[in-house]
Structure formats: C-alpha cells, structure tokens
Design a protein around this motif. Structure first.
Motif, mmCIF file in Angstrom:
data_model
loop_
_atom_site.group_PDB
_atom_site.id
_atom_site.type_symbol
_atom_site.label_atom_id
_atom_site.label_comp_id
_atom_site.label_asym_id
_atom_site.label_seq_id
_atom_site.Cartn_x
_atom_site.Cartn_y
_atom_site.Cartn_z
ATOM 1 N N LYS A 1 0.402 -1.503 -0.287
ATOM 2 C CA LYS A 1 -0.300 0.074 0.099
ATOM 3 C C LYS A 1 0.854 1.329 -0.416
ATOM 4 O O LYS A 1 0.886 1.684 1.248
ATOM 5 C CB LYS A 1 -1.025 0.023 1.376
ATOM 6 C CG LYS A 1 -1.462 -1.162 1.502
ATOM 7 C CD LYS A 1 -2.563 -0.750 0.694
ATOM 8 C CE LYS A 1 -4.187 -2.240 1.262
ATOM 9 N NZ LYS A 1 -2.934 -3.873 0.643
ATOM 10 N N LEU B 1 0.568 4.464 -1.195
ATOM 11 C CA LEU B 1 -0.242 5.711 -1.018
ATOM 12 C C LEU B 1 -1.248 5.940 0.526
ATOM 13 O O LEU B 1 -0.731 6.946 0.918
ATOM 14 C CB LEU B 1 -1.348 5.493 -2.168
ATOM 15 C CG LEU B 1 0.056 5.865 -3.233
ATOM 16 C CD1 LEU B 1 -0.995 6.603 -4.577
ATOM 17 C CD2 LEU B 1 1.372 6.625 -2.923
ATOM 18 N N TRP B 2 -0.732 4.604 1.434
ATOM 19 C CA TRP B 2 -1.600 4.897 2.386
ATOM 20 C C TRP B 2 -0.828 5.769 3.291
ATOM 21 O O TRP B 2 0.816 6.361 2.970
ATOM 22 C CB TRP B 2 -0.620 2.871 3.752
ATOM 23 C CG TRP B 2 -1.109 3.035 4.699
ATOM 24 C CD1 TRP B 2 -2.513 3.156 5.268
ATOM 25 C CD2 TRP B 2 -1.313 3.716 5.959
ATOM 26 N NE1 TRP B 2 -2.453 3.064 7.178
ATOM 27 C CE2 TRP B 2 -1.624 3.936 7.471
ATOM 28 C CE3 TRP B 2 0.537 4.495 5.671
ATOM 29 C CZ2 TRP B 2 -1.325 4.106 8.287
ATOM 30 C CZ3 TRP B 2 0.609 4.953 7.447
ATOM 31 C CH2 TRP B 2 -0.341 5.204 8.713
ATOM 32 N N VAL C 1 -3.281 7.386 2.530
ATOM 33 C CA VAL C 1 -3.987 8.388 1.510
ATOM 34 C C VAL C 1 -5.030 7.554 0.429
ATOM 35 O O VAL C 1 -6.200 7.607 0.433
ATOM 36 C CB VAL C 1 -3.843 8.921 0.745
ATOM 37 C CG1 VAL C 1 -4.478 10.083 -0.157
ATOM 38 C CG2 VAL C 1 -2.594 10.674 1.084
ATOM 39 N N SER C 2 -3.879 6.500 0.199
ATOM 40 C CA SER C 2 -5.255 5.572 -0.565
ATOM 41 C C SER C 2 -4.854 4.098 -0.482
ATOM 42 O O SER C 2 -4.253 3.589 0.187
ATOM 43 C CB SER C 2 -4.968 5.830 -1.815
ATOM 44 O OG SER C 2 -5.166 5.037 -2.623
ATOM 45 N N SER C 3 -5.889 3.430 -0.686
ATOM 46 C CA SER C 3 -5.673 1.924 -0.550
ATOM 47 C C SER C 3 -4.712 1.259 -1.751
ATOM 48 O O SER C 3 -5.366 0.052 -2.432
ATOM 49 C CB SER C 3 -6.595 0.833 0.199
ATOM 50 O OG SER C 3 -7.534 1.265 -0.572
ATOM 51 N N TRP C 4 -4.641 1.911 -2.855
ATOM 52 C CA TRP C 4 -3.636 1.524 -3.921
ATOM 53 C C TRP C 4 -2.825 0.340 -3.689
ATOM 54 O O TRP C 4 -1.958 0.707 -3.197
ATOM 55 C CB TRP C 4 -3.362 2.858 -4.663
ATOM 56 C CG TRP C 4 -2.927 2.132 -5.945
ATOM 57 C CD1 TRP C 4 -3.632 1.585 -6.898
ATOM 58 C CD2 TRP C 4 -1.060 2.394 -6.376
ATOM 59 N NE1 TRP C 4 -2.324 1.092 -8.157
ATOM 60 C CE2 TRP C 4 -1.506 2.115 -8.417
ATOM 61 C CE3 TRP C 4 -0.082 2.734 -5.642
ATOM 62 C CZ2 TRP C 4 -0.134 2.120 -8.820
ATOM 63 C CZ3 TRP C 4 0.629 2.562 -6.677
ATOM 64 C CH2 TRP C 4 0.897 2.282 -8.130
#
Ligand SMILES: [Zn+2]
Length: 184
Positions: free
Chosen positions: A131, A133-134, A136-139
């Motif tokens: 993750k 971008l953790w 902010v995002s779970s991408w």
C-alpha cells in the motif's frame, strides 16, 4: 517476497551504489541497505488487527518517516565521535560534515525501503498487496509475476544480486583501486 529475494534486489541496487559512489562508500551504503532490507516485513509480528501485512509499513509515508528518524538518530553520535577524535588528535579535522551524514543515511534508508516495496510488487500479492499510498489510498500495485514464496524467483533474485555485486566490486578493484596502488 521472502528474505532471499529482498537481499537479492538490495544487492542489485548496492552494485549501482558501488559504481556511482565508489567502492568504500558504496559498500557502506549496501551494508546499511541490507540492515534495513527486511524491516517492512516485521509487521508480520504485529497482530493483523492492529497493522495488516504489507500495509502501513510498505508505504511512502513509513519509508520517509523511518529515513528521517534513522538519519537524525545516527548523525549526532557520529558527529560527537568525530569531535572526540579531533580533540584526542586521532584526526586533524572533522572529516564529514553532519548534513552530509544525514543526507547519506536518509537517502540510503529510503532507497532500501523503496526497493523492498518494489520487490514485493513483483508478486501476485493475493490479499496482501503493498500500500504505497497509505493512508491516502489503498491502491495496491501487483505485477503478479510470482508468489512471494516462489523458490525459483527468490533464488534467481539472490543469485543475480550476488553476481552483480561481486562483479561490480571486482570491476572497481581492477579499474579504480588497483591503478592507484600500482601507478598504472
Ligand atoms: Zn514486504
């Protein structure tokens, strides 16, 4: 990826450091990177309910935070040691200024952790994708080339890393270090 795979990609990056920074600085950088290479995976010892595997510890935020803390922690004692050495006439002057020590450690630690994250993205990931971008995002990027425990991939990465690193050291010894001794 397992231990062998992470050490392999770290040695590949280490070979680049030896080429770019010279044999001594490059080997120090590689040693530091090897120490940090598996830190993100220590999340496996923390209960999954608190921190999920390949979650926060495999992120840019964690990487930059650990790089900042590590560099800040090592710089003061390093500089203190240098000043002691000057006072006791072991060296004549401070060899490396603190800001250089800080930038070196911060850079090396960050590169080591980014290498770990990129190495993990080679795998399928399953329920455990990195993750970056953790929080902010779970991408969760995953190239899906192998499973993390794939013995052939882990062995191949380690073999490639060792080969590249040894070849680079020999190259530097032959073309940079030897000539200065032999006066070629
Ligand atoms: Zn990992």
């Amino acid at each position: 990826m397992h231990r062998e795979g992470h050490y392999g990609t770290t040695l590949l990056v280490g070979a680049g450091c030896v080429l770019g920074l010279g044999i001594v600085t490059g080997m120090i950088a590689t040693a530091v990177m090897m120490m940090y290479a598996r830190i993100p995976d220590q999340d496996q010892y923390i209960p999954e309910s608190i921190i999920s595997h390949r979650g926060p510890t495999h992120s840019i935020v964690f990487t930059l935070t650990l790089a900042f803390i590590s560099a800040s922690t090592i710089t003061y004692p390093f500089h203190f040691g240098q000043q002691l050495a000057v006072e006791h006439n072991l060296i004549t002057t401070v060899l490396i200024v603190p800001s250089t020590v800080w930038a070196f450690f911060a850079g090396v630690v960050a590169i080591s952790l980014f290498t770990h994250i990129i190495t993990d993205t080679l795998t399928k990931g399953g329920g455990f994708r990195v993750k970056p971008l953790w929080p902010v995002s779970s991408w969760g990027p995953a190239l899906g080339l192998c499973t993390a425990d794939d013995e052939r991939w882990n062995a191949a990465l380690l073999a490639s890393g060792v080969t590249a690193f040894v070849a680079t050291i020999l190259h530097e010894l032959y073309y940079s270090v030897l000539p200065s001794f032999a006066g070629f």
